[in-house]
Design a protein around this motif. Structure first.
Motif, PDB file in Angstrom:
ATOM      1  N   ILE A   1      11.723   3.755  -2.314  1.00  0.00           N
ATOM      2  CA  ILE A   1      10.301   3.897  -2.632  1.00  0.00           C
ATOM      3  C   ILE A   1      10.073   3.443  -4.071  1.00  0.00           C
ATOM      4  N   SER A   2       9.248   2.433  -4.216  1.00  0.00           N
ATOM      5  CA  SER A   2       8.791   2.017  -5.542  1.00  0.00           C
ATOM      6  C   SER A   2       7.294   2.256  -5.551  1.00  0.00           C
ATOM      7  N   PHE A   3       6.866   3.184  -6.368  1.00  0.00           N
ATOM      8  CA  PHE A   3       5.438   3.519  -6.331  1.00  0.00           C
ATOM      9  C   PHE A   3       4.936   3.924  -7.702  1.00  0.00           C
ATOM     10  N   ASP A   4       3.844   3.312  -8.081  1.00  0.00           N
ATOM     11  CA  ASP A   4       3.154   3.674  -9.312  1.00  0.00           C
ATOM     12  C   ASP A   4       1.660   3.598  -9.015  1.00  0.00           C
ATOM     13  N   PRO A   5       0.971   4.725  -9.042  1.00  0.00           N
ATOM     14  CA  PRO A   5      -0.463   4.720  -8.701  1.00  0.00           C
ATOM     15  C   PRO A   5      -1.286   3.756  -9.559  1.00  0.00           C
ATOM     16  N   SER A   6      -0.777   3.484 -10.761  1.00  0.00           N
ATOM     17  CA  SER A   6      -1.534   2.592 -11.634  1.00  0.00           C
ATOM     18  C   SER A   6      -1.078   1.136 -11.518  1.00  0.00           C
ATOM     19  N   ASP A   7      -0.080   0.900 -10.704  1.00  0.00           N
ATOM     20  CA  ASP A   7       0.384  -0.473 -10.489  1.00  0.00           C
ATOM     21  C   ASP A   7       0.770  -0.650  -9.020  1.00  0.00           C
ATOM     22  N   LEU A   8      -0.237  -0.726  -8.195  1.00  0.00           N
ATOM     23  CA  LEU A   8       0.006  -0.789  -6.746  1.00  0.00           C
ATOM     24  C   LEU A   8       0.527  -2.153  -6.304  1.00  0.00           C
ATOM     25  N   ALA A   9       0.291  -3.159  -7.129  1.00  0.00           N
ATOM     26  CA  ALA A   9       0.713  -4.514  -6.745  1.00  0.00           C
ATOM     27  C   ALA A   9       2.228  -4.610  -6.602  1.00  0.00           C
ATOM     28  N   THR A  10       2.953  -3.879  -7.434  1.00  0.00           N
ATOM     29  CA  THR A  10       4.420  -3.947  -7.361  1.00  0.00           C
ATOM     30  C   THR A  10       5.008  -2.754  -6.598  1.00  0.00           C
ATOM     31  N   SER A  11       4.147  -1.891  -6.087  1.00  0.00           N
ATOM     32  CA  SER A  11       4.635  -0.734  -5.321  1.00  0.00           C
ATOM     33  C   SER A  11       5.052  -1.175  -3.915  1.00  0.00           C
ATOM     34  N   LYS A  12       6.074  -0.499  -3.391  1.00  0.00           N
ATOM     35  CA  LYS A  12       6.587  -0.914  -2.079  1.00  0.00           C
ATOM     36  C   LYS A  12       7.340   0.242  -1.411  1.00  0.00           C
ATOM     37  N   PHE A  13       7.163   0.335  -0.096  1.00  0.00           N
ATOM     38  CA  PHE A  13       7.921   1.313   0.698  1.00  0.00           C
ATOM     39  C   PHE A  13       8.830   0.573   1.664  1.00  0.00           C
ATOM     40  N   ASP A  14      10.026   1.070   1.797  1.00  0.00           N
ATOM     41  CA  ASP A  14      10.928   0.549   2.834  1.00  0.00           C
ATOM     42  C   ASP A  14      11.693   1.760   3.370  1.00  0.00           C
ATOM     43  N   ALA A  15      11.211   2.313   4.466  1.00  0.00           N
ATOM     44  CA  ALA A  15      11.774   3.564   4.979  1.00  0.00           C
ATOM     45  C   ALA A  15      12.357   3.379   6.375  1.00  0.00           C
ATOM     46  N   THR A  16      13.453   4.078   6.616  1.00  0.00           N
ATOM     47  CA  THR A  16      14.140   3.978   7.908  1.00  0.00           C
ATOM     48  C   THR A  16      14.380   5.374   8.464  1.00  0.00           C
ATOM     49  N   ILE A  17      14.118   5.503   9.752  1.00  0.00           N
ATOM     50  CA  ILE A  17      14.361   6.781  10.429  1.00  0.00           C
ATOM     51  C   ILE A  17      15.456   6.580  11.459  1.00  0.00           C
ATOM     52  N   ASP A  18      16.410   7.499  11.454  1.00  0.00           N
ATOM     53  CA  ASP A  18      17.496   7.465  12.432  1.00  0.00           C
ATOM     54  C   ASP A  18      16.971   8.043  13.758  1.00  0.00           C
ATOM     55  N   VAL A  19      16.899   7.201  14.791  1.00  0.00           N
ATOM     56  CA  VAL A  19      16.346   7.634  16.085  1.00  0.00           C
ATOM     57  C   VAL A  19      17.146   8.799  16.670  1.00  0.00           C
ATOM     58  N   ALA A  20      18.466   8.757  16.469  1.00  0.00           N
ATOM     59  CA  ALA A  20      19.331   9.806  17.036  1.00  0.00           C
ATOM     60  C   ALA A  20      19.078  11.175  16.414  1.00  0.00           C
ATOM     61  N   SER A  21      18.322  11.217  15.313  1.00  0.00           N
ATOM     62  CA  SER A  21      18.065  12.505  14.662  1.00  0.00           C
ATOM     63  C   SER A  21      16.850  13.218  15.251  1.00  0.00           C
TER      64      SER A  21
END
Lengths: 174, 130
Positions: A53-73
């Motif tokens: 997670i790269s997140f800055d409320p004041s700099d949304l242009a460079t903010s980014k989410f990359d999240a993965t969920i394990d299906v087996a969980s």
């Protein structure tokens, strides 16, 4: 040439450090997160969440989410349903072991933020928009997912509901 | 008549509760999974009393309706109901905080039969002497 060298190094240092400051802040997913889904019956949660997670409320242009969920969980609270959910008929956890969301753009809204991106589930990639809030180092989101859009047990569209409400609560630390 | 059936229920409830509590401890040591938040000691005792009292009521009613065949009909029905009760621990959804829900039927399914087993165990003490 030597006269130019020092100003050039100084310029590179200044622009480099400025870029580092402007890059959105990286966050780590802390314990206590919850990824809950509710389709009436079944309902439950996923316990295996990872990501960057790269997140800055004041700099949304460079903010980014990359999240993965394990299906087996997946946990519905019922062992039989858990086994069914992971089976070939539903999530097919052996073939598609993860659910992934990668954001492409984050924008500010009246109530919080919106993350536009690609949800990759059961081998199907779809563009979705996830509204979320960020308060006290906790990301909270609530949205719906139609399992039929991702070819999950399309043979039985009315079995256990098709539209699932997903509630996320993800505390983060620096 | 009902006093005897009530005593029958009380005794079998005690036996069923003891069996359930013992089995719960054995299951915990064998699997190291704790389902006490779902099936606490109090709940096990209450369920044993409730089931045995229900059985007593059913026994009393069936003996009134079917007279001599009442006991036979009751035994048959109690066994059928117990067997159908197997579906309860298999289909129930536990709170999400409870780990390893797939192991819950292993605890719950045998317990479903404890009230009937206890009832039939003490039955000879309450059988009418002809």
């Amino acid at each position: 040439m030597k006269k130019l060298m020092l100003p050039l190094v100084a310029f590179l240092l200044i622009t480099g450090s400025a870029f580092t400051v402007w890059t959105a802040q990286d966050w780590k997913i802390a314990d206590g997160y919850s990824v809950k889904f509710d389709g009436g019956d079944p309902s439950g949660e996923f316990t295996g969440l990872k990501g960057t997670i790269s997140f800055d409320p004041s700099d949304l242009a460079t903010s980014k989410f990359d999240a993965t969920i394990d299906v087996a969980s997946i946990n519905t609270g019922n062992g039989m349903k858990n086994t069914h959910a992971k089976s070939e008929k539903w999530f097919d956890a052996d073939k598609y072991p993860t659910i992934q969301f990668t954001s492409s753009a984050i924008t500010k809204t009246a109530t919080g933020f919106e993350a536009k991106g690609t949800l990759n589930m059961h081998g199907v990639q779809k563009e979705i928009v996830i509204p979320f809030t960020f308060e006290n180092n906790v990301f909270k989101a609530s949205f719906t997912v139609n399992r039929l859009d991702y070819n999950i047990n399309t043979a039985e569209p009315n079995h256990g509901g098709s539209v699932f409400k997903v509630d996320l609560s993800v505390p983060v630390t620096k | 008549m009902f006093k005897k059936v009530f005593l029958h229920a009380l005794l079998s409830a005690c036996l069923a509760a003891i069996a359930a509590l013992l089995y719960q401890r054995i299951y915990f040591f064998a699997t190291e999974t704790d389902f006490s938040s779902v099936l606490s000691t109090g709940k096990l005792i209450a369920l044993s009393i409730l089931t045995s009292t229900g059985a007593a009521l059913l026994n009393h009613i069936l003996n009134r309706i079917f007279k001599k065949r009442g006991e036979m009909v009751f035994n048959f029905l109690f066994s059928i109901i117990s067997f159908m009760g197997v579906m309860v621990p298999i289909s129930i959804s536990l709170p999400l905080a409870v780990h390893s829900p797939e192991l819950f039927p292993g605890l719950g399914v045998p317990m479903v039969f404890f009230p009937a087993m206890a009832w039939y165990t003490v039955n000879p003490l309450f059988v009418k002497k002809t």
